[in-house]
Enzyme design. Structure first.
Site, short mmCIF file in Angstrom:
data_model
loop_
_atom_site.label_atom_id
_atom_site.label_comp_id
_atom_site.label_asym_id
_atom_site.label_seq_id
_atom_site.Cartn_x
_atom_site.Cartn_y
_atom_site.Cartn_z
N ARG A 267 -26.26 -12.03 33.88
CA ARG A 267 -26.95 -10.75 34.07
C ARG A 267 -28.46 -10.98 34.21
O ARG A 267 -29.07 -11.64 33.38
CB ARG A 267 -26.65 -9.86 32.86
CG ARG A 267 -27.46 -8.62 32.79
CD ARG A 267 -26.97 -7.59 33.79
NE ARG A 267 -27.69 -6.33 33.60
CZ ARG A 267 -27.58 -5.31 34.42
NH1 ARG A 267 -26.79 -5.39 35.48
NH2 ARG A 267 -28.24 -4.21 34.19
N GLU B 197 -5.82 -6.04 3.67
CA GLU B 197 -5.67 -7.18 2.72
C GLU B 197 -6.85 -7.24 1.74
O GLU B 197 -7.29 -8.32 1.34
CB GLU B 197 -5.44 -8.49 3.47
CG GLU B 197 -4.16 -8.38 4.29
CD GLU B 197 -3.48 -9.68 4.64
OE1 GLU B 197 -3.72 -10.68 3.95
OE2 GLU B 197 -2.67 -9.67 5.60
N SER C 80 0.83 -1.22 0.00
CA SER C 80 0.00 0.00 0.00
C SER C 80 0.85 1.26 0.00
O SER C 80 1.91 1.31 0.62
CB SER C 80 -0.91 0.03 1.22
OG SER C 80 -1.75 -1.10 1.22
N ILE D 270 1.80 0.09 7.08
CA ILE D 270 2.52 -1.18 7.05
C ILE D 270 2.48 -1.86 8.42
O ILE D 270 3.12 -1.42 9.38
CB ILE D 270 3.99 -0.97 6.56
CG1 ILE D 270 4.00 -0.29 5.18
CG2 ILE D 270 4.74 -2.30 6.54
CD1 ILE D 270 3.19 -0.99 4.08
N1 CAA Z 1 -3.58 -14.43 -8.76
C1 CAA Z 1 -2.73 -14.33 -9.82
N2 CAA Z 1 -2.77 -13.32 -10.71
C2 CAA Z 1 -3.72 -12.35 -10.49
C3 CAA Z 1 -4.61 -12.39 -9.41
C4 CAA Z 1 -4.53 -13.49 -8.53
N3 CAA Z 1 -5.34 -13.60 -7.47
N4 CAA Z 1 -5.40 -11.32 -9.47
C5 CAA Z 1 -5.03 -10.61 -10.54
N5 CAA Z 1 -4.01 -11.26 -11.16
C6 CAA Z 1 -3.30 -10.86 -12.38
C7 CAA Z 1 -4.26 -10.80 -13.56
O1 CAA Z 1 -4.38 -12.05 -14.18
C8 CAA Z 1 -3.55 -9.79 -14.46
O2 CAA Z 1 -2.48 -10.42 -15.10
P1 CAA Z 1 -2.19 -10.23 -16.68
O3 CAA Z 1 -2.05 -8.78 -16.95
O4 CAA Z 1 -0.95 -11.00 -16.94
O5 CAA Z 1 -3.39 -10.77 -17.39
C9 CAA Z 1 -2.95 -8.83 -13.46
O6 CAA Z 1 -2.82 -9.53 -12.22
C10 CAA Z 1 -3.77 -7.59 -13.24
O7 CAA Z 1 -5.01 -7.98 -12.74
P2 CAA Z 1 -6.32 -7.15 -12.92
O8 CAA Z 1 -6.46 -6.72 -14.34
O9 CAA Z 1 -7.43 -7.95 -12.34
O10 CAA Z 1 -6.00 -5.85 -12.03
P3 CAA Z 1 -6.99 -4.77 -11.48
O11 CAA Z 1 -6.22 -3.55 -11.27
O12 CAA Z 1 -8.23 -4.70 -12.28
O13 CAA Z 1 -7.52 -5.37 -10.08
C11 CAA Z 1 -7.41 -6.03 -7.82
C12 CAA Z 1 -6.81 -6.10 -9.21
C13 CAA Z 1 -8.08 -7.35 -7.50
C14 CAA Z 1 -8.40 -4.90 -7.60
C15 CAA Z 1 -6.16 -5.82 -6.94
O14 CAA Z 1 -5.58 -4.57 -7.26
C16 CAA Z 1 -6.40 -5.92 -5.48
O15 CAA Z 1 -6.48 -7.02 -4.94
N6 CAA Z 1 -6.46 -4.76 -4.77
C17 CAA Z 1 -6.49 -4.75 -3.33
C18 CAA Z 1 -5.08 -4.68 -2.79
C19 CAA Z 1 -4.99 -5.16 -1.38
O16 CAA Z 1 -5.55 -6.19 -1.02
N7 CAA Z 1 -4.22 -4.43 -0.58
C20 CAA Z 1 -3.98 -4.85 0.75
C21 CAA Z 1 -2.69 -4.27 1.21
S1 CAA Z 1 -1.68 -5.42 2.04
C22 CAA Z 1 -2.17 -5.39 3.64
O17 CAA Z 1 -3.22 -4.90 4.00
C23 CAA Z 1 -1.25 -6.11 4.53
C24 CAA Z 1 -1.29 -5.71 5.94
O18 CAA Z 1 -0.44 -4.98 6.39
C25 CAA Z 1 -2.28 -6.35 6.88
#
Ligand code: CAA
Length: 380
Positions: free
Chosen positions: A268, A363, A126, A157
């Site tokens: 309670r 996530e 992020s 983070i």
């Molecule tokens: N597995 C493998 N590949 C994947 C995938 C998956 N689950 N999801 C997408 N891809 C691939 C697609 O196949 C595509 O590949 P190609 O270009 O080779 O065809 C590529 O990734 C791009 O995918 P999209 O076109 O679907 O991308 P998008 O921008 O439309 O959307 C999304 C993707 C699902 C919205 C993604 O951006 C997403 O999950 N966003 C949320 C991010 C997130 O969860 N952040 C959390 C931060 S981490 C955190 O919180 C940790 C912490 O500290 C607790």
């Protein structure tokens, strides 16, 4: 179909429950209030094998399956969701990512320390302007020939202040969009790595959340994970498993609040009888129990699919969506069952309600989970 947990699963569940009830519960209210990192408990989690649960024994881990991980996450989250998020990020985002996609040298160099608790890890995806829209990475890692030069800022983070190692997602070829993104193992002590201020959060307050700045950080080429341009896929695949961890955390927060509500309702008295004898309370408890059971089954199903090498991304998204919405509803109702006592800190449920909220955000927000699920439904 078999709904029976194995002897080994029951043993792990019991060990996690004992740890949570005997070691996490004392001081949990104070740690939340003071935003005090549970450093000693993290050490204990390492000793008990909870920090590298799914890491192979050859790299210092416990070599357990994802079902065991779900069971342990639920028990620890019932009591202390700050401890469980530290555990979840270390297990499913950092250790799993390195073991699944890292080189043999990377696994040997980093996994034993992460699994044995000599250090914990953090996952840096992020950014101030890239949360849900994760492809819009502004952090750059430019190929300088024999190394990469890393520049940028990561936000929110988890484990940021205590981590010894960061998995950093960064753009190396802007023109290639998400296909130009890479992921690197970055040592916290390298020149140019700065830990920003600690966030003052609504919930999971004992876990530390920071922004991390990278300024002209020299990253050796061997610290890139996978092929050039694999970083976005790495993040997505790793988050698929991470979402099982957060779903289990949400499940645990919900079941912890529910257990407190059941116990309180039997003690309670109102209108001359325990409030559990009033249908208004009984219906609440019935709805809570049903939602929790459904959330648990979704978590275990996603874990089972992962353990049996079947596609599990959409199942993980369903588990996270449903369990986190359940956590919010159940904890809110648990506060309601407790009445005025529920609104004060000694009774734990107000903390669980605050902790529940983040499970709908990190996530991948509930909206992102719906997007992932909808895409999979429409693909079929
Ligand atoms: N597995 C493998 N590949 C994947 C995938 C998956 N689950 N999801 C997408 N891809 C691939 C697609 O196949 C595509 O590949 P190609 O270009 O080779 O065809 C590529 O990734 C791009 O995918 P999209 O076109 O679907 O991308 P998008 O921008 O439309 O959307 C999304 C993707 C699902 C919205 C993604 O951006 C997403 O999950 N966003 C949320 C991010 C997130 O969860 N952040 C959390 C931060 S981490 C955190 O919180 C940790 C912490 O500290 C607790």
């Amino acid at each position: 179909m078999n709904f029976q947990l194995s002897e080994e699963h029951l043993m792990i569940q019991g060990a996690a429950r004992d740890f949570a009830q005997n070691e996490c519960k004392p001081g949990v209210i104070e740690r939340d209030e003071k935003m005090q990192h549970p450093t000693a408990l993290v050490k204990r989690m390492a000793e008990l094998g909870f920090l590298g649960m799914m890491v192979s024994p050859e790299y210092g881990g416990s070599g357990l399956d994802t079902i065991s991980y779900v069971l342990a996450m639920e028990e620890i989250s019932k009591v202390d969701a700050s401890c469980s998020v530290i555990m979840s990020v270390n297990n499913s985002l950092v250790c799993w990512g390195i073991e699944a996609f890292g080189s043999e040298e990377q696994k040997q160099k980093y996994l034993p320390d992460l699994a044995l608790g000599n250090m914990i890890g953090a996952f840096c995806l992020s950014e101030p302007e890239a949360g849900s829209d994760a492809t819009s990475q502004r952090t750059t890692a430019i190929d300088m020939g024999d190394h990469y030069l890393l520049n940028g800022t990561k936000n929110w983070i988890t484990n940021g202040g205590h981590a010894g190692l960061y998995l950093v997602i960064a753009q190396s070829h802007t023109e290639k969009k998400h296909r130009g993104i890479n992921v690197f193992i970055v040592d916290r002590n390298w020149k140019g790595v700065t830990v920003g201020a600690k966030e003052n959060k609504m919930g999971i307050r004992a876990s530390d959340t920071h922004s991390i700045m990278f300024q002209d950080v020299i990253v050796p080429k061997e610290n890139r994970i996978g092929e050039d341009g694999f970083g976005f896929k790495f993040a997505m695949k790793t988050l698929d498993g991470g979402r099982i961890g957060i779903a289990s955390q949400a499940l645990g927060i919900a079941s912890g609040a529910y257990e407190l509500a059941v116990a309180y309702s039997k003690e309670r008295q109102s209108f001359g009888k325990p409030i559990s004898n009033h249908q208004a309370i009984q219906f609440k408890l019935a709805d809570m129990a049903t939602q929790i059971e459904a959330a648990r089954l979704l978590c275990l199903k996603a874990a089972y699919l992962k353990d049996t090498n079947q596609p599990y991304g959409p199942a993980a998204a369903m588990a996270k969506l449903f369990a986190s919405e359940t956590a919010m509803q159940v904890t809110t109702e648990a506060v309601q069952v407790h009445g005025g006592y529920g609104y004060v800190k000694e009774y734990h449920v107000e903390r669980l309600m605050r902790d529940a909220k983040i499970t709908q955000i990190y996530e991948g927000t509930s909206e992102i989970q719906r997007l992932v699920i909808a895409r999979s439904v429409l693909e079929d």
